[in-house]
Design a protein around this motif. Structure first.
Motif, PDB file in Angstrom:
ATOM      1  N   ASP A  74      88.313 -23.396  35.737  1.00 11.70           N
ATOM      2  CA  ASP A  74      87.467 -22.705  34.765  1.00 11.70           C
ATOM      3  C   ASP A  74      87.700 -21.196  34.830  1.00 11.70           C
ATOM      4  O   ASP A  74      88.562 -20.713  35.567  1.00 11.70           O
ATOM      5  CB  ASP A  74      85.993 -23.059  34.960  1.00 11.70           C
ATOM      6  CG  ASP A  74      85.404 -22.544  36.285  1.00 11.70           C
ATOM      7  OD1 ASP A  74      86.052 -21.695  36.955  1.00 11.70           O
ATOM      8  OD2 ASP A  74      84.296 -22.972  36.654  1.00 11.70           O
TER       9      ASP A  74
ATOM     10  N   ASN B 134      86.502 -25.589  28.414  1.00 10.51           N
ATOM     11  CA  ASN B 134      86.392 -24.243  28.964  1.00 10.51           C
ATOM     12  C   ASN B 134      87.279 -24.035  30.187  1.00 10.51           C
ATOM     13  O   ASN B 134      87.050 -23.121  30.991  1.00 10.51           O
ATOM     14  CB  ASN B 134      84.938 -23.949  29.336  1.00 10.51           C
ATOM     15  CG  ASN B 134      84.042 -23.818  28.110  1.00 10.51           C
ATOM     16  OD1 ASN B 134      84.476 -23.329  27.063  1.00 10.51           O
ATOM     17  ND2 ASN B 134      82.809 -24.259  28.229  1.00 10.51           N
TER      18      ASN B 134
ATOM     19  N   GLN C  25      94.594 -25.705  27.307  1.00 11.74           N
ATOM     20  CA  GLN C  25      93.176 -25.482  27.494  1.00 11.74           C
ATOM     21  C   GLN C  25      92.430 -26.762  27.184  1.00 11.74           C
ATOM     22  O   GLN C  25      92.632 -27.396  26.147  1.00 11.74           O
ATOM     23  CB  GLN C  25      92.696 -24.346  26.582  1.00 11.74           C
ATOM     24  CG  GLN C  25      91.259 -23.927  26.828  1.00 11.74           C
ATOM     25  CD  GLN C  25      90.882 -22.659  26.079  1.00 11.74           C
ATOM     26  OE1 GLN C  25      91.742 -21.833  25.762  1.00 11.74           O
ATOM     27  NE2 GLN C  25      89.599 -22.495  25.805  1.00 11.74           N
TER      28      GLN C  25
ATOM     29  N   ASP D 217      91.295 -18.722  20.893  1.00 12.53           N
ATOM     30  CA  ASP D 217      90.720 -19.919  21.499  1.00 12.53           C
ATOM     31  C   ASP D 217      91.753 -21.045  21.491  1.00 12.53           C
ATOM     32  O   ASP D 217      92.359 -21.350  20.464  1.00 12.53           O
ATOM     33  CB  ASP D 217      89.466 -20.346  20.728  1.00 12.53           C
ATOM     34  CG  ASP D 217      88.673 -21.409  21.467  1.00 12.53           C
ATOM     35  OD1 ASP D 217      88.897 -21.571  22.684  1.00 12.53           O
ATOM     36  OD2 ASP D 217      87.842 -22.079  20.839  1.00 12.53           O
TER      37      ASP D 217
ATOM     38  N   SER E 214      87.220 -18.979  25.752  1.00 16.70           N
ATOM     39  CA  SER E 214      86.455 -20.221  25.681  1.00 16.70           C
ATOM     40  C   SER E 214      85.084 -19.941  25.087  1.00 16.70           C
ATOM     41  O   SER E 214      84.774 -18.792  24.724  1.00 16.70           O
ATOM     42  CB  SER E 214      86.306 -20.835  27.083  1.00 16.70           C
ATOM     43  OG  SER E 214      85.333 -20.120  27.832  1.00 16.70           O
ATOM     44  N   SER E 215      84.237 -20.957  25.043  1.00 14.70           N
ATOM     45  CA  SER E 215      82.876 -20.764  24.526  1.00 14.70           C
ATOM     46  C   SER E 215      82.061 -19.866  25.449  1.00 14.70           C
ATOM     47  O   SER E 215      80.995 -19.374  25.066  1.00 14.70           O
ATOM     48  CB  SER E 215      82.182 -22.124  24.378  1.00 14.70           C
ATOM     49  OG  SER E 215      82.032 -22.747  25.643  1.00 14.70           O
TER      50      SER E 215
END
Length: 349
Positions: A75, A63, A60, A19, A37-38
């Motif tokens: 994205d 997201n 980053q 991440d 990402s989440s």
């Protein structure tokens, strides 16, 4: 040299894409950037559509990936989500090509072809790489050789008596019993050496007293285009069916993806069940360090020398002579060639 596109390729180990830390990697001649990402893991073409800056050089932001040149943000679907210039309106063409990316069995799998055909159920399973149940030792090498030369190397393990004489071989391979089994597009290379003594290093790592004679099998499962699991076992010599006799079994994974026509990515691993406790974790950590030495200093130089000798020529154009030990690798090549032809024919029809 054509690549099979509508199939799942290995793109990275799961831990390689952390991440907040995008990972750049060329696959099938295409620059790709992966990020986590989440919302999961994502893969985009590593090129901003504005002034073509590599996105992996940016950062980053939540997201999305921010282009390092002018700050456009994209994205995981490749859509531009922010334009920091002017009134902030986003051009309709501000979109980056995205690739299906699936995380399974400690691997990130990418689909480089038609995204409508990207069915995750087609991904080969590697249960021994499930981090919930197995300790896994993982590593990565880059080879300056075509990935199919790497496949050949694992499908024909007769080379270990020559290329790895002091580490993995013992000189008894000429007496091996070999069988090739094909199940759909999966090819199995089954190799059994009877009444052999392992190298001193392997005796030590298997906890065998020096001079112990065993029956050892080295069974490879190949799925196109270049993912393999090697099951190595040994049992006290003399059984009619050593694979069913009480003994030791080890799992090793060899995963290859093309970077370009003449370079390849090589991920390798070994694993032990977690019910072994801390001892299993120690074993895989030590084994992966041990394996890197012959892979990096013996296999890669040979494969890269082969590639230099071949140049840009196609493998079959050079009219290689074939030995009995080539049967598994040749079968895999024939399967892959047929898949590529079928795919190209469907595109031209």
């Amino acid at each position: 040299m054509a690549f099979l596109r509508n199939i799942w390729y290995v793109a990275a180990w799961d831990h390689e894409v952390a991440d907040g830390k995008p990972l750049a990697r060329t696959l099938l001649n295409e620059p790709v950037v992966m990020f986590r990402s989440s919302q999961g893991v994502h893969a985009l073409m590593d090129r901003c559509p504005h002034r073509f800056a590599p996105l992996h050089l940016g950062k980053q932001v939540g997201n999305a990936l921010q282009c390092p040149y002018h700050g456009l943000e994209f994205d995981g679907s490749g859509a531009c989500t922010r334009n920091p210039h002017g009134d902030g309106s986003i051009p309709k063409a501000a979109k980056v090509k995205s690739y299906p990316l699936v995380e399974q069995d400690s691997i990130l799998w990418i689909w480089m072809g038609d995204p409508e055909k990207a069915d995750p159920s087609l991904i080969p399973r590697f249960e021994s790489l499930d981090p919930e149940s197995w300790y896994i030792g993982k590593d990565y090498l880059r080879a300056r050789a075509h990935y199919q030369l790497e496949v050949d190397n694992i499908m024909d393990l007769s080379h270990i008596d020559y290329l790895h004489a002091s580490t993995l071989g013992n000189g008894n391979g000429k007496n091996a019993e070999t069988t090739v089994v094909q199940d759909g597009n999966t090819v199995h290379s089954l190799r059994l050496n009877r009444n052999e003594r392992l190298s001193p290093e392997l005796e030590r790592r298997n906890g065998l007293p020096p001079g112990t004679l065993v029956d050892r099998w080295l069974d490879v499962r190949w799925d196109p285009p270049g993912v393999m699991e090697l099951v190595v076992g040994n049992a006290p010599t003399g059984s009619d069916d050593p694979r069913k006799a009480p003994g030791q079994i080890r799992y090793f994974q060899h995963l290859f993806s093309p970077e370009t026509e003449h370079t390849a990515h090589y991920w390798f691993a070994t694993s032990r069940r977690k019910d072994l406790g801390a001892e299993g974790e120690r074993i895989v950590a030590e084994m992966i360090v041990f394996l890197r030495q012959p892979f990096e200093t013996e296999d890669l130089p040979m494969l890269e020398a082969q590639q230099r000798a071949m140049g840009a020529a196609d493998f079959w154009e050079l009219r290689p002579i074939l030995l009995p030990t080539d049967a598994p690798g040749v079968r895999a090549r024939r399967v892959l060639d047929a898949l590529i032809r079928a795919e190209q024919n469907s595109l031209s029809s």
